[in-house]
Design a protein around this motif. Structure first.
Motif: not given
Length: 683
Positions: A618-628, A493-504
Motif C-alpha cells: 500500500v505504501a509503495d503504490i500510494k507513493s508512486v504519484g497522485p491518482g495512482v 523521492e518515491h522511497l521517502l514518500r513511501a516512508i511518509g505514507i507508512l507513518a501516516e
C-alpha cells in the motif's frame, strides 16, 4: 558576455543600410513589407546560427546571450529606421526624447528562443505625439516579427514611483540595460533608482522574493523531483538562481554572479557550481524552445528522449540515456537547492534579513529564546531552529552529522541554515569509518523509524547530501528517474514518500481510506523491519539485474550495519525480494481461482509476512504519484488478503465475516454518497 563572430549572427550596419535603401526605393509608406521581410530573414538566420552553435559547443548561457545580442541589434535597427525614415524629429524639443531599455531577464542579457521581450520606453516627462508614434511603430514591427513583447512607457518619475510601491516593477527595473535612444535618460533613471530605491530596506525585498519563490514552487509542484519538471519556475530551476542574483544585485549592486564571492555570499567553489548549474539549465531551456518552436518550460516525457540525444547522453548498463539525462537534471536541481540554503545562511550571518528566510513558517519562531539541547552541549536551539555551537562540531565528532538530524526530529524543530551550510561543506567527513560507527547507525535507524518525523528528516538528510553518503547504495538512486508514465517522482523521492505514507498509516491519518491496513499495522510484530524494508525496497533500481533480487543482497549487507538482528534482516530481505508479489497477484491473477490463492499463500507462508507485505504494498503504490492509488486497487488487495489469511492461518481468520461485511457496507455507502437517499435505500 562577448559574442564571437557577431557578424555571422547579424551584421547590424549592413541591415540598417538595406532598410534605408528600401525606404528610398519604395518610399516610406510602401517600404514596410520589404523592411519586415528583411528583418524576418535576419532573425531566422541569426537564430539558426545560435542553434547550430549550441549543438556544437553545448554552452547554454552563451546561447542565451547570443540570442539576446541578436535581439539587441534587431531593436536598435528598428529604432534607427523609425526615427530616420518614419517619424523624424526635425526640431526636437526637450520633451521629445526617448530611451529604450531592456528589463527583466532581457535586461540581464540572456534570452531563450521563446522568451518574452521586456522593454521599457523611458520619457523625460509626459508622453508626446512623436514619442507615442515611435513606440507604436516599433511595437507593431516587433509583433509582426512574431515576438512576444512585454512593454511599458513611463517617465523617469513614474519609474521611480512605481518601483517604490511595486516589487515586480522594482525587480524588473533592477536589471535595466540601455539599448538605444537617449542614453542620458536611462542614466538619470538608473541613478535615481540606485539612490532612491536601492536605499530602501533590503530585508523587505528579500522577504518578498523568497515568498514569491515559495509560491512559485507550490504552483509548479512542490517537489523538485517530479519527473516532468518545470525548468524555469520549478524547484531547483532557473528562476531560483535568478532570485539569488536579484538579491545580490539589490544588496551590493553586483553586475555578475562572480561578485557574490567577494561579498561573502558564496565561496569560489560554490560560485563555479552556480555557473555550471545555470549553464546546464540554459542549455536545456534553449534546446527545448528550439525543439518545440515555442516557449515550453516543462520537460515532458515526449520531449525528454530528444533532448537527451541533443545533449549527447549515451545509454549505459541498466539506464537509458533519457534516464541518465534526467538524473543529471535532478542532481543539478538539488545543487540549486543547496546554493539557496548556503546563500540564505550567509544573509542571516550578515544580519541582513529581518526574519529567518528559508520558509514563511519560520517567523513564528522569531522571538523564542535560545537554549541548549538537553543532554547535547554541541547543539543549541535558536528561534525554533537547531544549530551547532561552533564550526568544529562535525569535525571533532563526525557522528554529530547524523546526531544533528536525529535531534531535529526528536525536538520537532527546523534546521538552521548556518548548520546546513556547515554540513554541506563537511560531507567529506561521511566516510567508511562513520558508516561503520554503531552509534551513528543507531541514530539513523531511530530517524528512519520515527512515527512523527521520518520523512521530513530523511528528506533534509537527502537534500544536504548526508543520506546518499551515509548509505552509498541510496546515493546511487538519488535523482534517478524511471522513464514511464506510471512513476511521478525520482526513485529516492518515491522511497521517502513511501516512508511518509507508512507513518501516516501508523498515525491513523488514513484510517477512512485504508481501514484494513490501518488496523493491521498496529498488530505487526516487527515494526522496525517494515520501515527498513520500505526504505530499501527500490534501492537497486537502475541495475541490470532484477532490482528486487539485488535489493535483497543490499539489505543483507546493510541491515546488520543498521543493528538489525538476524531474524529482522531475514524479514527485510524477504519483503524486498517479494515486494511486487501482492500487487501482481491482486491485479494480474483471477482472485476467484483457488489456485491463485494457494500460489500466493505458498509465497507468503505466515500471517506476519502477509501483514507486513500488505503494508509495504500500500505504501509503495500510494507513493508512486497522485491518482495512482484508487478504490479498485484497494479492493483487490483487501480481497486477496481476506482470501489468503485463512489459508496460512490454518483455516481461521482474524477478520470475522461480520467485520468484513461491515467494512464492505461502509465502502459502498461512501461510494454512493452522491446518490439520493431513497435510491440508496432501494439497494
Amino acid at each position: 558576455m562577448r559574442i564571437a563572430n557577431s557578424k555571422e549572427l547579424i551584421d547590424g550596419k549592413k541591415l540598417r543600410q538595406e532598410l534605408s535603401a528600401y525606404a528610398r526605393e519604395y518610399g516610406e509608406s510602401q517600404a514596410r513589407p520589404h523592411v519586415l521581410e528583411a528583418l524576418k530573414q535576419c532573425v531566422t538566420k541569426g537564430r539558426e546560427v545560435a542553434r547550430a552553435r549550441l549543438e556544437k559547443n553545448g554552452k547554454g548561457t552563451l546561447c542565451a546571450a547570443t540570442i539576446s545580442f541578436l535581439q539587441d541589434e534587431i531593436i536598435r535597427t528598428i529604432y534607427n529606421y523609425t526615427i530616420t525614415h518614419i517619424y523624424r524629429a526635425t526640431n526636437p524639443t526637450v520633451a521629445e526624447r526617448l530611451s529604450i531599455v531592456a528589463v527583466g531577464g532581457y535586461g540581464r542579457g540572456t534570452l531563450a528562443p521563446g522568451s518574452d521581450i521586456d522593454l521599457l520606453f523611458i520619457l523625460p516627462y509626459k508622453q508626446t505625439a512623436w514619442g507615442e508614434s515611435v513606440v507604436e511603430y516599433m511595437l507593431y514591427l516587433l509583433w509582426d516579427l512574431g515576438f512576444k513583447v512585454g512593454h511599458a512607457t513611463r517617465s523617469v518619475d513614474d519609474c521611480i514611483r512605481l518601483s517604490a510601491s511595486d516589487y515586480t516593477i522594482r525587480t524588473a527595473t533592477l536589471e535595466a540595460r540601455y539599448l538605444c535612444g537617449d542614453e542620458a535618460l536611462c542614466d538619470e533613471m538608473s541613478n535615481r533608482f540606485r539612490d532612491e530605491i536601492l536605499s530602501l530596506p533590503a530585508a523587505d525585498f528579500i522577504e518578498v522574493k523568497l515568498a514569491e519563490r515559495e509560491s512559485r514552487h507550490q504552483r509548479s509542484g512542490e517537489s523538485r523531483y517530479k519527473v516532468e519538471p518545470n525548468i524555469k519556475d520549478g524547484k531547483g530551476g532557473l528562476r531560483d538562481l535568478h532570485t539569488l542574483f536579484w538579491i545580490g544585485l539589490y544588496l551590493y549592486q553586483v553586475r555578475s554572479a562572480d561578485m557574490l564571492v567577494d561579498k561573502g555570499l558564496f565561496t569560489r567553489e560554490e560560485y563555479l557550481n552556480f555557473k555550471k548549474s545555470e549553464d546546464f539549465l540554459w542549455a536545456i531551456r534553449c534546446h527545448l524552445h528550439f525543439l518545440t518552436g515555442r516557449s515550453e518550460e516543462r520537460l515532458t516525457f515526449d520531449h525528454q528522449p530528444e533532448l537527451a540525444a541533443r545533449l549527447g547522453y549515451k545509454k549505459r548498463s541498466g539506464m537509458k540515456r533519457v534516464e541518465r539525462f534526467m538524473r543529471h537534471y535532478f542532481l543539478v536541481a538539488k545543487d540549486v537547492g543547496d546554493l539557496t540554503r548556503i546563500f540564505c545562511a550567509a544573509l542571516e550571518a550578515q544580519d541582513i534579513t529581518k526574519a529567518p528566510v528559508l520558509s514563511r513558517f519560520l517567523r513564528r519562531f522569531a522571538r523564542r529564546p535560545t537554549k541548549m539541547v538537553s543532554g547535547y552541549d554541541q547543539f543549541v536551539i535558536e528561534g525554533g531552529r537547531i544549530n551547532v555551537v561552533n564550526h568544529k562540531v562535525f569535525k571533532q565528532d563526525p557522528v554529530n552529522l547524523i546526531r544533528y538530524f536525529y535531534l531535529a526530529g526528536e525536538n520537532n524543530v527546523l534546521l538552521h541554515p548556518q548548520a546546513l551550510k556547515l554540513i554541506t561543506r563537511s560531507l567529506n567527513l561521511v566516510d567508511a569509518k562513520l558508516r561503520r560507527n554503531v552509534q551513528a547507525n543507531e541514530y539513523f535507524v531511530k530517524i528512519l523509524t520515527s512515527a512523527q518525523s521520518a520523512e521530513v528528516v530523511l528528506r533534509k538528510m537527502n537534500e544536504s547530501g548526508v543520506l546518499g553518503r551515509f548509505v552509498p547504495d541510496f546515493g546511487r538512486i538519488v535523482s534517478m528517474m524511471q522513464f514511464n508514465m506510471y512513476h511521478h517522482y525520482t526513485v529516492d523521492e518515491h522511497l521517502l514518500r513511501a516512508i511518509g505514507i507508512l507513518a501516516e498509516i501508523e498515525r491513523g491519518e488514513l484510517a477512512e481510506q485504508l481501514p484494513l491496513t490501518n488496523k493491521i499495522i498496529h498488530t505487526i510484530e516487527n515494526r522496525r523491519a517494515l520501515f527498513v524494508a520500505v526504505f530499501l525496497h527500490d534501492i537497486a533500481k537502475g541495475r541490470p539485474e532484477s532490482h528486487s533480487v539485488v535489493g535483497g543482497r543490499i539489505a543483507k549487507k546493510l541491515c546488520p550495519r543498521f543493528g538489525l538482528s538476524g531474524a529482522e534482516t531475514e524479514t527485510v530481505v524477504w519483503l524486498i525480494e517479494n515486494h511486487l508479489a501482492m500487487s501482481d497477484f491482486a491485479q494480474m491473477r483471477d482472485l476467484n481461482d483457488f489456485k491463485t490463492i494457494t500460489d500466493f499463500a505458498e509465497i507468503v507462508q505466515s500471517p506476519e509476512h502477509l501483514k507486513l507485505l500488505i503494508c509495504l504494498t500500500v505504501a509503495d503504490i500510494k507513493s508512486v504519484g497522485p491518482g495512482v492509488w484508487n478504490g479498485w486497487k484497494g479492493e483487490l488487495l483487501r480481497t486477496l488478503y481476506y482470501e489468503v489469511e485463512p489459508v496460512i492461518s490454518g483455516g481461521h481468520t482474524t477478520i470475522t465475516r461480520k467485520e468484513r461485511l461491515a467494512t464492505a457496507l461502509e465502502e459502498l455507502e461512501l461510494a454512493l454518497s452522491d446518490w439520493p437517499q431513497d435510491e440508496r435505500q432501494m439497494l
